[in-house]
Design a protein around this motif. Structure first.
Motif, PDB file in Angstrom:
ATOM      1  N   THR A 188       0.827  -1.024  -0.060  1.00 26.92           N
ATOM      2  CA  THR A 188       0.050   0.040   0.027  1.00 26.92           C
ATOM      3  C   THR A 188       0.788   1.325  -0.229  1.00 26.92           C
ATOM      4  O   THR A 188       1.738   1.417   0.958  1.00 26.92           O
ATOM      5  N   ILE A 189       0.597   2.122  -0.905  1.00 29.97           N
ATOM      6  CA  ILE A 189       1.422   3.339  -1.082  1.00 29.97           C
ATOM      7  C   ILE A 189       0.430   4.723  -0.721  1.00 29.97           C
ATOM      8  O   ILE A 189      -0.724   4.856  -1.422  1.00 29.97           O
ATOM      9  N   LYS A 190       1.018   5.431  -0.043  1.00 31.34           N
ATOM     10  CA  LYS A 190       0.265   6.771   0.270  1.00 31.34           C
ATOM     11  C   LYS A 190       0.862   7.814  -0.558  1.00 31.34           C
ATOM     12  O   LYS A 190       2.039   7.920  -0.381  1.00 31.34           O
ATOM     13  N   VAL A 191       0.095   8.615  -1.297  1.00 28.09           N
ATOM     14  CA  VAL A 191       0.450   9.591  -2.452  1.00 28.09           C
ATOM     15  C   VAL A 191      -0.104  10.932  -2.184  1.00 28.09           C
ATOM     16  O   VAL A 191      -1.258  10.621  -1.938  1.00 28.09           O
ATOM     17  N   ARG A 192       0.728  12.029  -2.035  1.00 32.53           N
ATOM     18  CA  ARG A 192       0.145  13.251  -1.929  1.00 32.53           C
ATOM     19  C   ARG A 192       0.198  14.050  -3.259  1.00 32.53           C
ATOM     20  O   ARG A 192       1.559  14.130  -3.648  1.00 32.53           O
ATOM     21  N   ALA A 193      -0.924  14.355  -3.882  1.00 37.41           N
ATOM     22  CA  ALA A 193      -0.695  15.053  -5.334  1.00 37.41           C
ATOM     23  C   ALA A 193      -1.659  16.425  -5.419  1.00 37.41           C
ATOM     24  O   ALA A 193      -2.733  16.332  -4.829  1.00 37.41           O
ATOM     25  N   GLN A 194      -1.338  17.036  -6.446  1.00 36.99           N
ATOM     26  CA  GLN A 194      -2.298  18.267  -6.980  1.00 36.99           C
ATOM     27  C   GLN A 194      -2.494  18.158  -8.261  1.00 36.99           C
ATOM     28  O   GLN A 194      -1.500  17.999  -8.843  1.00 36.99           O
ATOM     29  N   ASN A 195      -3.762  18.056  -8.606  1.00 38.07           N
ATOM     30  CA  ASN A 195      -3.840  17.774 -10.242  1.00 38.07           C
ATOM     31  C   ASN A 195      -5.138  18.618 -10.442  1.00 38.07           C
ATOM     32  O   ASN A 195      -6.125  18.208 -10.827  1.00 38.07           O
ATOM     33  N   PRO A 196      -4.831  19.987 -10.879  1.00 41.52           N
ATOM     34  CA  PRO A 196      -5.848  21.060 -11.148  1.00 41.52           C
ATOM     35  C   PRO A 196      -6.154  20.860 -12.569  1.00 41.52           C
ATOM     36  O   PRO A 196      -7.066  21.716 -12.927  1.00 41.52           O
ATOM     37  N   GLU A 197      -5.670  20.143 -13.387  1.00 43.11           N
ATOM     38  CA  GLU A 197      -6.111  20.349 -14.784  1.00 43.11           C
ATOM     39  C   GLU A 197      -6.877  19.284 -15.575  1.00 43.11           C
ATOM     40  O   GLU A 197      -6.852  18.184 -15.038  1.00 43.11           O
ATOM     41  N   PHE A 198      -7.736  19.476 -16.620  1.00 39.35           N
ATOM     42  CA  PHE A 198      -8.557  18.678 -17.040  1.00 39.35           C
ATOM     43  C   PHE A 198      -7.860  17.332 -17.839  1.00 39.35           C
ATOM     44  O   PHE A 198      -8.228  16.467 -18.384  1.00 39.35           O
ATOM     45  N   ILE A 199      -6.315  17.628 -17.919  1.00 38.51           N
ATOM     46  CA  ILE A 199      -5.700  16.889 -19.031  1.00 38.51           C
ATOM     47  C   ILE A 199      -4.985  15.708 -18.132  1.00 38.51           C
ATOM     48  O   ILE A 199      -4.583  14.735 -18.637  1.00 38.51           O
ATOM     49  N   PHE A 200      -5.378  15.820 -16.835  1.00 38.71           N
ATOM     50  CA  PHE A 200      -4.801  14.835 -15.637  1.00 38.71           C
ATOM     51  C   PHE A 200      -5.428  13.442 -16.182  1.00 38.71           C
ATOM     52  O   PHE A 200      -6.635  13.442 -16.170  1.00 38.71           O
ATOM     53  N   GLN A 201      -4.825  12.269 -16.164  1.00 33.81           N
ATOM     54  CA  GLN A 201      -5.120  11.255 -16.118  1.00 33.81           C
ATOM     55  C   GLN A 201      -4.927  10.138 -15.362  1.00 33.81           C
ATOM     56  O   GLN A 201      -5.625   9.125 -15.307  1.00 33.81           O
ATOM     57  N   GLY A 202      -3.679  10.299 -14.567  1.00 27.99           N
ATOM     58  CA  GLY A 202      -3.484   9.420 -13.291  1.00 27.99           C
ATOM     59  C   GLY A 202      -1.982   9.368 -13.143  1.00 27.99           C
ATOM     60  O   GLY A 202      -1.475  10.334 -13.349  1.00 27.99           O
ATOM     61  N   TYR A 203      -1.504   8.335 -13.056  1.00 27.57           N
ATOM     62  CA  TYR A 203       0.078   8.113 -12.256  1.00 27.57           C
ATOM     63  C   TYR A 203       0.545   7.000 -12.967  1.00 27.57           C
ATOM     64  O   TYR A 203      -0.027   6.047 -13.485  1.00 27.57           O
ATOM     65  N   ARG A 204       1.889   6.901 -13.271  1.00 26.37           N
ATOM     66  CA  ARG A 204       2.675   5.968 -13.568  1.00 26.37           C
ATOM     67  C   ARG A 204       3.729   5.619 -12.438  1.00 26.37           C
ATOM     68  O   ARG A 204       4.607   6.246 -12.299  1.00 26.37           O
ATOM     69  N   LEU A 205       4.038   4.293 -12.302  1.00 24.38           N
ATOM     70  CA  LEU A 205       4.769   3.841 -11.098  1.00 24.38           C
ATOM     71  C   LEU A 205       6.040   3.117 -11.662  1.00 24.38           C
ATOM     72  O   LEU A 205       5.969   2.265 -12.817  1.00 24.38           O
ATOM     73  N   TYR A 206       7.408   3.453 -11.222  1.00 20.48           N
ATOM     74  CA  TYR A 206       8.516   2.837 -11.784  1.00 20.48           C
ATOM     75  C   TYR A 206       9.115   2.207 -10.655  1.00 20.48           C
ATOM     76  O   TYR A 206       9.142   2.577  -9.441  1.00 20.48           O
ATOM     77  N   SER A 207       9.723   1.172 -10.811  1.00 21.69           N
ATOM     78  CA  SER A 207      10.385   0.262 -10.002  1.00 21.69           C
ATOM     79  C   SER A 207      11.859  -0.172 -10.399  1.00 21.69           C
ATOM     80  O   SER A 207      12.160  -0.262 -11.610  1.00 21.69           O
ATOM     81  N   GLY A 208      12.839  -0.093  -9.557  1.00 21.37           N
ATOM     82  CA  GLY A 208      14.213  -0.364 -10.249  1.00 21.37           C
ATOM     83  C   GLY A 208      15.354  -0.462  -8.711  1.00 21.37           C
ATOM     84  O   GLY A 208      14.825  -0.627  -7.795  1.00 21.37           O
ATOM     85  N   ILE A 209      16.374  -1.060  -9.393  1.00 17.04           N
ATOM     86  CA  ILE A 209      17.699  -1.194  -8.251  1.00 17.04           C
ATOM     87  C   ILE A 209      18.237  -0.081  -7.614  1.00 17.04           C
ATOM     88  O   ILE A 209      18.792   0.047  -6.586  1.00 17.04           O
ATOM     89  N   SER A 210      17.886   1.330  -8.119  1.00 15.26           N
ATOM     90  CA  SER A 210      18.716   2.273  -7.504  1.00 15.26           C
ATOM     91  C   SER A 210      17.458   3.527  -7.495  1.00 15.26           C
ATOM     92  O   SER A 210      16.537   3.535  -8.689  1.00 15.26           O
ATOM     93  N   GLU A 211      18.072   4.609  -6.713  1.00 18.45           N
ATOM     94  CA  GLU A 211      16.918   5.760  -6.976  1.00 18.45           C
ATOM     95  C   GLU A 211      17.053   6.451  -8.157  1.00 18.45           C
ATOM     96  O   GLU A 211      16.172   7.133  -8.683  1.00 18.45           O
ATOM     97  N   LYS A 212      18.322   6.440  -8.712  1.00 21.83           N
ATOM     98  CA  LYS A 212      18.351   7.143 -10.073  1.00 21.83           C
ATOM     99  C   LYS A 212      17.779   6.601 -11.127  1.00 21.83           C
ATOM    100  O   LYS A 212      17.377   7.121 -11.952  1.00 21.83           O
ATOM    101  N   GLU A 213      17.887   5.092 -11.192  1.00 24.19           N
ATOM    102  CA  GLU A 213      17.095   4.396 -11.979  1.00 24.19           C
ATOM    103  C   GLU A 213      15.667   4.648 -12.184  1.00 24.19           C
ATOM    104  O   GLU A 213      14.958   4.752 -13.326  1.00 24.19           O
ATOM    105  N   VAL A 214      15.017   4.866 -11.083  1.00 21.93           N
ATOM    106  CA  VAL A 214      13.548   4.948 -10.948  1.00 21.93           C
ATOM    107  C   VAL A 214      13.079   6.416 -11.341  1.00 21.93           C
ATOM    108  O   VAL A 214      11.872   6.513 -11.712  1.00 21.93           O
ATOM    109  N   GLN A 215      13.967   7.233 -10.901  1.00 28.82           N
ATOM    110  CA  GLN A 215      13.903   8.658 -11.283  1.00 28.82           C
ATOM    111  C   GLN A 215      14.284   9.207 -12.805  1.00 28.82           C
ATOM    112  O   GLN A 215      13.545  10.157 -13.027  1.00 28.82           O
ATOM    113  N   ASN A 216      14.855   8.432 -13.084  1.00 23.76           N
ATOM    114  CA  ASN A 216      15.489   8.754 -14.723  1.00 23.76           C
ATOM    115  C   ASN A 216      15.318   7.401 -15.453  1.00 23.76           C
ATOM    116  O   ASN A 216      16.675   7.213 -15.851  1.00 23.76           O
TER     117      ASN A 216
END
Length: 160
Positions: free
Chosen positions: A50-78
């Motif tokens: 279970t993940i808790k996420v805080r977000a602000q999505n004020p625009e009508f083009i907002f669709q959702g989220y994409r989750l990335y997983s990997g072996i390092s912080e750098k890999e999942v963020q980039n």
């Protein structure tokens, strides 16, 4: 003759140039979506998280989220390919205030647990990292196609 009476009597004089010449005042620059903030991740057992996420999505083009997983912080963020994550498409929202979402990450295809905003069908391994990006709808008016545009990355968390 004042401007109001002119517009009432001759509306075609005002609208005609728009119909003839078309509207060219639109932006071809994609809108920037705000990245979410990952608050916590809890291991529920049986490869369920279970993940808790805080977000602000004020625009009508907002669709959702994409989750990335990997072996390092750098890999999942980039990641090398931004399309390799797992999507959670939510209903469009007109919310301007920050919202706290609860996501379940589970490889099984069972239904959402009560109070869960979205179930992400993925397998996470303890000790790996996760990050998320916001999905926005990008529409290309020149070739009538659409795709997802992703935000900058969220912070990263280590899977317990």
């Amino acid at each position: 003759m004042n401007i109001v009476s002119f517009l009432i009597r001759y509306p075609s004089a005002v609208l005609f140039p728009f119909f003839v010449f078309g509207c060219t005042n639109y932006s071809t620059t994609a809108s920037v979506q705000a990245p979410p903030t990952l608050i916590s991740i809890i291991n529920n057992g049986n490869s369920n998280f279970t993940i808790k996420v805080r977000a602000q999505n004020p625009e009508f083009i907002f669709q959702g989220y994409r989750l990335y997983s990997g072996i390092s912080e750098k890999e999942v963020q980039n990641p090398t390919d931004l399309n390799l994550g797992t999507d959670c498409v939510l209903a469009s929202s007109a919310v301007v205030q920050p919202v706290e979402y609860t996501f379940e990450i589970d490889p099984s295809t069972k239904a959402n647990t009560n109070g869960v905003s979205c179930r992400i069908f993925a397998t996470l391994t303890p000790g790996t990292y996760i990050a998320m990006r916001t999905l926005g709808l990008a529409i290309n008016l020149q070739n009538s196609s659409s795709s997802f545009k992703v935000s900058m990355p969220s912070n990263a968390l280590i899977v317990p």
